[in-house]
Design an enzyme around this catalytic site. Structure first.
Site, PDB file in Angstrom:
ATOM      1  CE  LYS A  26      -3.669   0.114   2.781  1.00  0.00           C
ATOM      2  NZ  LYS A  26      -4.992   0.432   2.285  1.00  0.00           N
ATOM      3  NE  ARG A  95      -6.445   3.943   4.861  1.00  0.00           N
ATOM      4  CZ  ARG A  95      -7.748   3.929   4.593  1.00  0.00           C
ATOM      5  NH1 ARG A  95      -8.392   2.804   4.492  1.00  0.00           N
ATOM      6  NH2 ARG A  95      -8.390   5.058   4.406  1.00  0.00           N
ATOM      7  N   GLY A 104      -7.906  -7.426   4.784  1.00  0.00           N
ATOM      8  CA  GLY A 104      -8.688  -7.468   6.026  1.00  0.00           C
ATOM      9  C   GLY A 104      -8.036  -8.200   7.182  1.00  0.00           C
ATOM     10  CG  MET A 106      -2.317  -7.353   9.585  1.00  0.00           C
ATOM     11  SD  MET A 106      -0.686  -6.931   9.098  1.00  0.00           S
ATOM     12  CE  MET A 106      -0.889  -6.570   7.391  1.00  0.00           C
ATOM     13  NE  ARG A 350      -6.055  -4.359  -2.812  1.00  0.00           N
ATOM     14  CZ  ARG A 350      -6.604  -4.744  -1.679  1.00  0.00           C
ATOM     15  NH1 ARG A 350      -5.852  -5.081  -0.680  1.00  0.00           N
ATOM     16  NH2 ARG A 350      -7.892  -4.799  -1.530  1.00  0.00           N
ATOM     17  CG  HIS A 468     -13.532 -10.607   4.310  1.00  0.00           C
ATOM     18  ND1 HIS A 468     -13.833 -11.894   4.711  1.00  0.00           N
ATOM     19  CD2 HIS A 468     -12.212 -10.442   4.536  1.00  0.00           C
ATOM     20  CE1 HIS A 468     -12.747 -12.449   5.194  1.00  0.00           C
ATOM     21  NE2 HIS A 468     -11.741 -11.598   5.094  1.00  0.00           N
ATOM     22  CD  GLU A 760      10.135 -47.653 -10.436  1.00  0.00           C
ATOM     23  OE1 GLU A 760       9.122 -47.205  -9.912  1.00  0.00           O
ATOM     24  OE2 GLU A 760      10.177 -48.790 -10.952  1.00  0.00           O
ATOM     25  CB  SER A 779      10.999 -43.472 -17.516  1.00  0.00           C
ATOM     26  OG  SER A 779      10.013 -42.660 -16.954  1.00  0.00           O
ATOM     27  CB  THR A 782      10.466 -39.128  -8.872  1.00  0.00           C
ATOM     28  OG1 THR A 782       9.239 -38.832  -9.536  1.00  0.00           O
ATOM     29  CG2 THR A 782      11.636 -38.715  -9.730  1.00  0.00           C
ATOM     30  CG  ASN A 783       5.590 -41.706  -7.512  1.00  0.00           C
ATOM     31  OD1 ASN A 783       5.761 -40.497  -7.456  1.00  0.00           O
ATOM     32  ND2 ASN A 783       4.718 -42.278  -8.320  1.00  0.00           N
ATOM     33  CG  ASP A 784       8.636 -47.324  -6.211  1.00  0.00           C
ATOM     34  OD1 ASP A 784       8.367 -47.572  -5.022  1.00  0.00           O
ATOM     35  OD2 ASP A 784       7.971 -47.736  -7.171  1.00  0.00           O
ATOM     36  CB  CYS A 846       6.680 -41.619 -15.532  1.00  0.00           C
ATOM     37  SG  CYS A 846       7.508 -43.070 -14.890  1.00  0.00           S
ATOM     38  CE1 TYR A 866       8.827 -39.689 -20.477  1.00  0.00           C
ATOM     39  CE2 TYR A 866      10.677 -39.875 -21.978  1.00  0.00           C
ATOM     40  CZ  TYR A 866       9.806 -40.456 -21.065  1.00  0.00           C
ATOM     41  OH  TYR A 866       9.928 -41.769 -20.737  1.00  0.00           O
TER      42      TYR A 866
HETATM   43  C1  PEP Z   1       7.258 -44.293  -9.493  1.00  0.00           C
HETATM   44  O1  PEP Z   1       7.652 -45.084  -8.656  1.00  0.00           O
HETATM   45  O2  PEP Z   1       7.582 -43.096  -9.525  1.00  0.00           O
HETATM   46  C2  PEP Z   1       6.294 -44.735 -10.511  1.00  0.00           C
HETATM   47  C3  PEP Z   1       5.908 -43.930 -11.472  1.00  0.00           C
HETATM   48  O3  PEP Z   1       5.765 -45.966 -10.366  1.00  0.00           O
HETATM   49  P1  PEP Z   1       4.573 -46.333  -9.362  1.00  0.00           P
HETATM   50  O4  PEP Z   1       4.078 -45.071  -8.763  1.00  0.00           O
HETATM   51  O5  PEP Z   1       3.567 -47.048 -10.150  1.00  0.00           O
HETATM   52  O6  PEP Z   1       5.281 -47.208  -8.369  1.00  0.00           O
HETATM   53 MG    MG Z   2       7.361 -47.198  -9.033  1.00  0.00          MG
END
Ligand code: PEP
Ligand code: MG
Length: 885
Positions: A26, A95, A104, A106, A350, A468, A760, A779, A782-784, A846, A866
């Site tokens: 402000k 203010r 709103g 503060m 603003r 608000h 993985e 690929s 990244t979860n595992d 993935c 990708y």
């Molecule tokens: C992973 O592990 O990132 C993955 C894509 O495989 P999932 O989630 O099926 O184990």
């Molecule tokens: Mg996996």
């Protein structure tokens, strides 16, 4: 001495909009408007450094009082009035103003400087006693509520004062506050003063300086008020920023019929339309518009009561200023103004909060209008905006007989359905018990923010598009309807009424926040059409240009694949085939396969799945014709396929001609202590090669059929959970020979099908060079990889993660946002190693992180070709890539 106070005077200010870290949003913008020669009441800003100092030392920094007094003298000189002077008093507003807007959250105190001595002076000067007493009663209310409650404790003083006001209004049958006579206002002010003494055992300060410093202190302390902290937590605003304090000469919108106040946007914040949009109220102070106490009128809608018709010359000035501001900031602005005796003043500008639809439309329009280049335009769009334009709606074609029970102002986008609740605490309780809610209130206040946040939607009976509720909901992209004045709410008895219909707490209603309609009951909502979404398609066209890294999708049904294509996916990066095995008519064959005690029976059982798999792959490869489809071989632990319920075990035993006991024993033997580290991934294909063979045959046969139909199927076969080169070679050989025989049987000599693997496991990262020698692509799962790098179970992290985040042990859930230091470092090592051996190897990701903007930024830097994510995150991933191109 350090500078803590920055003046802003007509056409000259000590600050500018580049100084929001010191002056807050402000203050910085007030300074900027002064520099632009826009009429702003003179004032000064106390910097955020004073707030941080005050938080730390519980006192003001040395020299502050002197700087404030000097600044005050300069304002007095500029405006020709004196603070505390009996004949010609200057009144001030105080203010808050943080670096990022916290609407709103503060405190604000207006009309500071009214005392028993200045009141008569102001009356004789203005000849408007009504205005003076009205201003005084507002000062008493705000000061008691904001300043005195902070010092003496919470006595709900505002509520008690409102009751006193309501009592007079009821007695005299007044509808509006400004109908009170002078005598009634004097009595009311007297009653307020007495109430203050009764509650706080202290009287309202009759000295202007005391009022000013009380207000400054309250504003500084409000930075650490409960609702401000909650808001910062939700909006991720750092707690150590502090607020600035703006002390400004008062101008009055409540000085009579030549005065007014209003809030406006340079473009429509709901639709994005390039048309000046706003609301105003005659003879009122700013808080009346925002708090929704009176329903304001539109600024310009071709009606006789809009500002354009009522005060045409003021409107023209305002119109010119709003244009100037928008082009100066190159951004849609939200402005506050006051008209005092036919003179226009700007109190704030603003960046205007807007919903996702409006955000995207305004950005694209400004690009077309050549107001910004593509790079800047892309930075204006956030992932949540894209989410919003894909929000659920009511399909009015399918549900033709819908009859709205009421209508209000469409303040927040999309549709939502939920159970009615009347207070924020109940909203939280319902949601904790898994019940979706719609919060119904007369108006909302900053105390309600947590309850509003957990609700699916908000409905208020009072207030306008800038109330608000509307501001907050729009900022969150939440469905919201305001100003629905045909409903009457009975909060005490937890019900609301529309004509004769009574709706109780817990009953379902549905809101269409884009149109402002309220429906009784739970109405089925549908996701909007993607292909007919012009705005989305316009955006995708812009995003699609020059993308180096591509976005694929995780999909295993042709419906998802089609959705992802429409959303801009360029292939499938992960087709999880286990989802195809769990379908009811297939699971028994799978179970027979697992439980067979010789290879021939096993093969026979698994082959029953071949036609299903072939059809699955055929459909998905056809939808994706020409585009890559990465099909992952079976991954989850075997026992997940086995029956659990007694009746399932009995039936299966009968079919397999074994005893129930024997079957139970087999099932027991298959149980694992750590299934996620157990018999899954490529380990299944190694112990049961017939699974791999069958899946590859199905892929091969589907491919051949499509080739014969003249299409160009492009399957890629992906082996899951590789930890050693031996595992990869074992599976690759099986895949090779299975493909060879399928193609030979169909007189096809060679068809390129890539064979790659998921990375993985940490070990796979460290031997990525060895794998890359034999693989066509990698690929990252990244979860595992997160699970195995941290050693955190991806299914059980919820039991300790909140404590980790609370204690700053980790910053985020690593399963949502990639851990760059650990998991990210492994990814970098793997990519470097793999590319050293095989420079052209295709590398993707993935896991869930493929749709998370922060993680994507890191992964582009690491060099992936990708990212692959769920269909609805595809445009978000594409936007992130375009923004980081
Ligand atoms: C992973 O592990 O990132 C993955 C894509 O495989 P999932 O989630 O099926 O184990
Ligand atoms: Mg996996």
């Amino acid at each position: 001495m350090k500078k803590y106070v920055y003046l802003f005077l007509p056409k000259s200010a000590e600050g500018s909009n580049k100084m929001s870290h010191l002056l807050g949003g402000k203050g910085a913008n007030l300074a900027e408007m002064c520099n632009l020669a826009i009429p702003v009441p003179p004032g000064f800003t106390i910097s955020t450094e004073v707030c941080t100092y005050y938080m730390k030392h519980k006192k003001y920094p040395p020299g502050l009082k002197k700087q404030v007094n000097n600044a005050l003298q300069k304002i007095e000189k500029t405006i020709g009035k004196k603070f505390g002077n009996h004949k010609n008093p200057l009144l001030l507003s105080v203010r808050s103003g943080a670096r990022k807007s916290m609407p709103g959250m503060m405190e604000t105190v207006l009309n500071i400087g009214l005392t028993s001595k200045t009141i008569p002076g102001l009356i004789s000067q203005t000849t408007k006693p009504h205005f003076v007493y009205d201003s005084y009663r507002r000062l008493l209310m705000m000061y008691a509520d904001v300043v005195m409650e902070t010092t003496f404790g919470n006595y709900n003083i505002r509520l008690k004062m409102e009751k006193l006001l309501d009592r007079i209004k009821k007695k005299q049958k007044y509808k509006r506050d400004n109908q009170l006579t002078n005598e009634e206002l004097i009595i009311l002010c007297n009653d307020f003063e007495k109430l203050i003494i009764k509650n706080f055992n202290a009287s309202f300060p009759n000295k202007p300086e005391e009022q000013l410093w009380g207000a400054i202190k309250a504003v500084l302390q409000s930075w650490n008020g409960k609702r401000a902290i909650e808001y910062r937590n939700i909006e991720n605003i750092p707690h150590d920023w502090g607020t600035a304090v703006n002390v400004q000469c008062m101008v009055f919108g409540n000085m009579g019929n030549d005065s007014a106040t209003g809030v406006a946007f340079t473009r429509n914040p709901s639709t994005g339309e390039n048309k000046f949009f706003g609301e105003w109220l005659r003879n009122a102070q700013g808080e009346d518009v925002v708090a929704g106490i009176r329903t304001p009128k539109p600024i310009s809608n071709n009606s006789s009561n809009d500002l354009e018709h009522q005060m045409p010359s003021i409107y023209n000035k305002l119109h010119t200023i709003q244009k100037k501001l928008e082009s100066h900031y190159n951004e849609m602005q939200d402005i506050e103004f006051t008209i005092e005796n036919n003179q226009l003043w700007l109190l704030q500008t603003r960046k205007g909060k807007r919903n996702g639809f409006a955000s995207i439309k305004i950005a694209i329009d400004m690009l077309k209008e050549k107001k910004m280049n593509q790079k800047t335009m892309l930075q204006k769009i956030q992932p949540k905006h894209i989410n919003e334009i894909l929000l659920p709606t009511i399909n009015y074609h399918q549900q033709k007989n819908l009859k709205a029970i009421a209508a209000g102002l469409p303040a927040g986008p999309g549709c939502a359905t939920g159970q009615v609740v009347f207070d924020p605490e109940t909203a939280e309780k319902f949601v904790q018990n898994g019940k979706p809610v719609i919060l119904v209130r007369e108006e909302t206040s900053p105390e309600d923010v947590q309850g509003m946040f957990v609700s699916n939607a908000i409905l208020t009976s009072k207030g306008g598009m800038t109330s608000h509720a509307a501001l907050v909901a729009r900022g969150w992209g939440k469905c919201c309807i305001v100003g629905c004045n045909t409903i009457s709410i009975d909060e005490k008895n937890k019900k609301f009424k529309i004509d004769k219909i009574e709706i109780l707490e817990g009953e379902w209603i549905t809101l269409d926040g884009s149109q402002g309609y309220i429906y009784y009951g739970k109405i089925k909502l549908t996701k909007p059409s993607i292909t007919k979404n012009t705005l989305l398609n316009d955006l995708l066209n812009i995003i699609n240009k020059n993308q180096k890294t591509v976005v694929r999708t995780n999909a295993e049904s042709n419906k998802d694949a089609k959705t992802a294509l429409a959303l801009g996916a360029s292939g499938i990066g992960l087709c999880r085939t286990e989802h195809m095995f769990f379908k009811p008519n297939r699971i028994s064959a799978m179970r027979e396969m697992i439980l067979a005690d010789n290879q021939a029976d096993r093969k026979q059982a698994i082959m029953k799945l071949l036609p299903y798999q072939k059809r699955d792959f055929y459909k998905i490869l056809k939808v994706m014709n020409g585009r890559p489809v990465t099909i992952r071989l079976l991954d989850p632990p075997l026992h997940e396929f086995l029956p659990i319920k007694d009746i399932q075990i009995i039936n299966l035993a009968k079919r397999m001609n074994v005893t129930k006991k024997k079957l139970q024993q087999i099932i027991e033997n298959l149980q694992e202590s750590n299934p996620m580290l157990g018999h899954r991934g490529c380990r299944l294909g190694i112990t049961y090669p017939e699974i791999t063979e069958m899946q590859v045959q199905a892929i091969g046969q589907a491919t051949i059929q499509l080739i014969k139909e003249g299409l160009k199927p492009n399957p890629e076969i992906m082996i899951p959970l590789i930890g050693s080169l031996g595992e990869f070679i074992n599976q690759k050989n099986i895949i090779h020979s299975a493909l060879k025989s399928v193609f030979a049987n169909n007189q096809i000599k060679k068809y390129p099908i890539k064979i790659g693997t998921m990375i993985e496991l940490p070990r796979a990262c460290l031997i990525a060079d060895k794998i890359a020698e034999h693989a066509d692509f990698l690929s990252f799962g990244t979860n595992d990889l997160t699970q195995t790098t941290f050693g955190f179970s991806r299914d059980d992290i919820g039991s300790f993660l909140p404590k980790y985040i609370e204690q700053n042990i980790i910053a985020n859930d690593p399963f949502q946002t990639l851990d760059q230091q650990g998991v990210g470092a492994l990814i970098q090592i793997a990519i470097q190693k793999a590319r050293l051996i095989n420079p052209n190897i295709k590398i993707g990701i993935c896991g869930e992180h493929g749709g998370d903007p922060e993680s994507i930024k890191f992964l582009i830097g690491a060099g992936v070709d990708y990212v692959s994510c769920s269909p609805y995150r595809v445009p978000i991933a594409k936007l992130t890539l375009a923004q980081n191109n």
